[in-house]
Design an enzyme around this catalytic site. Structure first.
Site, mmCIF file in Angstrom:
data_model
loop_
_atom_site.group_PDB
_atom_site.id
_atom_site.type_symbol
_atom_site.label_atom_id
_atom_site.label_comp_id
_atom_site.label_asym_id
_atom_site.label_seq_id
_atom_site.Cartn_x
_atom_site.Cartn_y
_atom_site.Cartn_z
ATOM 1 N N GLY A 292 -17.183 1.484 -1.210
ATOM 2 C CA GLY A 292 -17.933 2.717 -0.975
ATOM 3 C C GLY A 292 -19.264 2.775 -1.691
ATOM 4 O O GLY A 292 -20.115 3.594 -1.338
ATOM 5 N N PHE A 293 -19.470 1.896 -2.671
ATOM 6 C CA PHE A 293 -20.707 1.948 -3.453
ATOM 7 C C PHE A 293 -21.931 1.640 -2.594
ATOM 8 O O PHE A 293 -22.997 2.244 -2.758
ATOM 9 C CB PHE A 293 -20.628 0.970 -4.620
ATOM 10 C CG PHE A 293 -21.792 1.070 -5.568
ATOM 11 C CD1 PHE A 293 -21.806 2.042 -6.552
ATOM 12 C CD2 PHE A 293 -22.872 0.209 -5.464
ATOM 13 C CE1 PHE A 293 -22.882 2.150 -7.428
ATOM 14 C CE2 PHE A 293 -23.942 0.305 -6.331
ATOM 15 C CZ PHE A 293 -23.955 1.284 -7.317
ATOM 16 N N SER B 148 -13.471 -4.944 1.489
ATOM 17 C CA SER B 148 -14.452 -4.267 0.631
ATOM 18 C C SER B 148 -15.891 -4.622 1.009
ATOM 19 O O SER B 148 -16.722 -4.870 0.131
ATOM 20 C CB SER B 148 -14.203 -4.613 -0.852
ATOM 21 O OG SER B 148 -12.876 -4.344 -1.218
ATOM 22 N N PRO B 149 -16.226 -4.648 2.308
ATOM 23 C CA PRO B 149 -17.585 -5.033 2.708
ATOM 24 C C PRO B 149 -18.631 -3.998 2.324
ATOM 25 O O PRO B 149 -19.831 -4.296 2.364
ATOM 26 C CB PRO B 149 -17.471 -5.164 4.230
ATOM 27 C CG PRO B 149 -16.403 -4.184 4.592
ATOM 28 C CD PRO B 149 -15.395 -4.292 3.472
ATOM 29 N N LEU B 150 -18.177 -2.807 1.956
ATOM 30 C CA LEU B 150 -19.099 -1.755 1.509
ATOM 31 C C LEU B 150 -18.976 -1.515 0.004
ATOM 32 O O LEU B 150 -19.305 -0.436 -0.488
ATOM 33 C CB LEU B 150 -18.824 -0.457 2.289
ATOM 34 C CG LEU B 150 -19.059 -0.561 3.799
ATOM 35 C CD1 LEU B 150 -18.683 0.734 4.496
ATOM 36 C CD2 LEU B 150 -20.501 -0.940 4.107
ATOM 37 N N GLY B 151 -18.499 -2.547 -0.708
ATOM 38 C CA GLY B 151 -18.416 -2.424 -2.160
ATOM 39 C C GLY B 151 -17.576 -1.255 -2.611
ATOM 40 O O GLY B 151 -17.934 -0.554 -3.553
ATOM 41 N N TYR C 135 0.846 -1.187 0.000
ATOM 42 C CA TYR C 135 0.000 0.000 0.000
ATOM 43 C C TYR C 135 0.884 1.241 0.000
ATOM 44 O O TYR C 135 1.629 1.477 0.967
ATOM 45 C CB TYR C 135 -0.912 0.042 1.225
ATOM 46 C CG TYR C 135 -2.069 -0.931 1.225
ATOM 47 C CD1 TYR C 135 -2.411 -1.656 0.095
ATOM 48 C CD2 TYR C 135 -2.827 -1.119 2.377
ATOM 49 C CE1 TYR C 135 -3.472 -2.544 0.108
ATOM 50 C CE2 TYR C 135 -3.897 -1.994 2.401
ATOM 51 C CZ TYR C 135 -4.214 -2.716 1.262
ATOM 52 O OH TYR C 135 -5.274 -3.588 1.295
#
Length: 332
Positions: free
Chosen positions: A209-210, A204-207, A56
Site C-alpha cells: 500500500g505504500f 506486494s506489487p504496491l509495497g 490467512y
C-alpha cells in the site's frame, strides 16, 4: 483485461490478479460484505487470478473466497498455498511443514474450505529445510495426478531450489515480492524462471500500500494493521521512503494516473512473465488497479522511476525481524 500465460504449460490468466489476504482483515478492519463485493467487482473487470493461502486468518480467507466465487467458479483461477502451519490452533503461521502427508491433508482441507473440486494452482508456501524440496514437490505431483490440483507453484524460493523442484514436476509460477522498491528477483530468480518456463507472481506489487501514496505517516496504520511490523513502514525508514514516494507522485501527476496504476504498469512492463497480484480491500482500489494492464509507460518515465527507487535509497528490510522463522529460502 489483457491476458498473460501462467508458465509455459499453465492457464491463460488476467495480466493483473487479486491478492486476497486483506479481505480477512490483514490490513485492518474490513467487512465480509465489502470483501465479497471486491471479489465480484474483480471478476466483472476481467480479473481471473485470486491468490489466497490456508494460513490467512486460519483458513477463513479460503472460506470467504469460496463463498465469493460460488456460481462463478469457471471465471476464476484459484491459487492457494500450504506448507506453513501454526504451532497451536488459531496461532500465527510459524512452522514450515513440507512433509508429503501434511501437504496432502492441507490440500484436502483447502478444497473443503474453498468448496471446490480442484485447485487450479497449488503453491508450496515455503520450503521446509527439514524436507528435500524434491520430496515436497513429488507429493504435490501425486495430487496433480489425482486431479485435486491443476498446477504446482512455489513461494519465495532461490534459483537453485526452483531448478531442483522443476526437475521433479513442471513449476508454472514462483510467487515472490516484486515492486518498484523491492527488486531482488531481478538478480537471478526472474531469469531462471523464464529459462524454465515459469511465471512470476508478484506479491506486494504496491509495497503493501505504500506505493499508492495513501500512507502519509506511520500513524496512518491502524492498531490491528500487520504492516506496523514492517521495517520500511516504521519511523525514520518510513520518512526516508516517503521522499521517494513523493517523487513518484510527481511522475504520476505528469501522466495523469494514480500512483498505484503507475507502479503496476511499471511492473507489467518489466517482463511479460510477471503477473502482479495487488491486495485490495475496497472496490475502488480494484477499479483503480485494473486499468494498469492497458497503460504503456514512456521509456523515459520508466527510467525515471528506476532512478527514484534505486536500491540504495530504500530504507529498511522487506521482512520484519521475526519473519526469520518463515522467511524466504536463501540456500536452495
Amino acid at each position: 483485461m489483457k491476458k498473460r500465460k501462467l508458465g509455459a504449460a499453465g492457464p491463460e490468466v488476467s495480466a493483473i490478479g487479486l491478492g486476497c489476504m486483506g479481505l480477512s482483515g490483514g490490513y485492518g478492519r474490513t467487512t465480509q460484505e465489502e470483501s465479497l463485493r471486491v471479489v465480484h467487482r474483480a471478476l466483472d473487470l476481467g480479473i481471473t487470478v485470486f491468490d489466497t493461502a490456508d494460513f490467512y486468518a486460519g483458513g477463513e480467507n479460503e472460506q470467504l473466497l469460496g463463498r465469493a466465487l460460488a456460481g462463478r467458479r469457471d471465471q476464476a483461477v484459484i491459487i492457494t498455498r500450504g506448507g506453513v502451519r501454526a504451532r497451536t490452533p488459531g496461532g500465527p503461521p510459524a512452522v514450515l511443514d513440507g512433509r508429503p502427508a501434511y501437504l496432502r491433508q492441507a490440500c484436502e482441507d483447502s478444497l473443503r474450505r474453498l468448496n471446490v473440486s480442484h485447485i487450479d494452482v497449488y503453491c508450496l508456501g515455503r520450503v521446509d529445510p527439514a524436507i528435500p524440496v524434491e520430496e515436497s514437490v513429488g507429493a504435490l505431483g501425486d495430487l496433480l495426478a489425482e486431479g485435486k490440483i491443476g498446477h504446482i507453484a512455489l513461494s519465495e524460493v532461490s534459483s537453485e531450489t526452483l531448478r531442483r523442484a522443476a526437475g521433479v514436476q513442471p513449476i508454472v509460477a514462483v510467487e515472490s515480492e516484486y515492486s518498484l522498491w523491492e527488486r531482488h528477483v531481478e538478480d537471478d530468480i526472474l531469469s531462471t524462471a523464464k529459462e524454465l518456463g515459469t511465471s512470476l507472481l508478484a506479491h506486494s506489487p504496491l509495497g503493501k500500500g505504500f506505493l499508492t501514496g495513501a500512507l502519509r505517516a506511520p500513524e496512518d496504520l491502524g492498531e490491528r494493521d500487520h504492516r506496523r511490523n514492517h521495517p520500511r513502514l516504521q519511523g525514520e525508514n518510513f520518512r526516508a521512503n516517503r521522499r521517494m514516494a513523493d517523487e513518484a507522485e510527481a511522475v504520476a501527476a505528469e501522466l495523469g494516473v494514480s500512483q498505484a496504476r503507475l507502479a503496476l504498469a511499471w511492473l507489467l512492463a518489466r517482463d511479460d512473465s510477471v503477473v502482479p497480484i495487488p491486495g485490495s480491500t475496497r472496490v475502488v482500489q480494484v477499479e483503480d488497479n485494473a486499468p494498469a494492464a492497458e497503460l504503456l509507460l514512456p521509456t523515459d518515465r520508466m527510467q525515471a522511476l528506476e532512478v527514484i527507487f534505486r536500491r540504495e535509497r530504500v530504507a529498511g528490510s522487506r521482512h520484519p525481524a521475526h519473519r526469520g522463522r518463515i522467511g524466504a529460502d536463501r540456500n536452495g
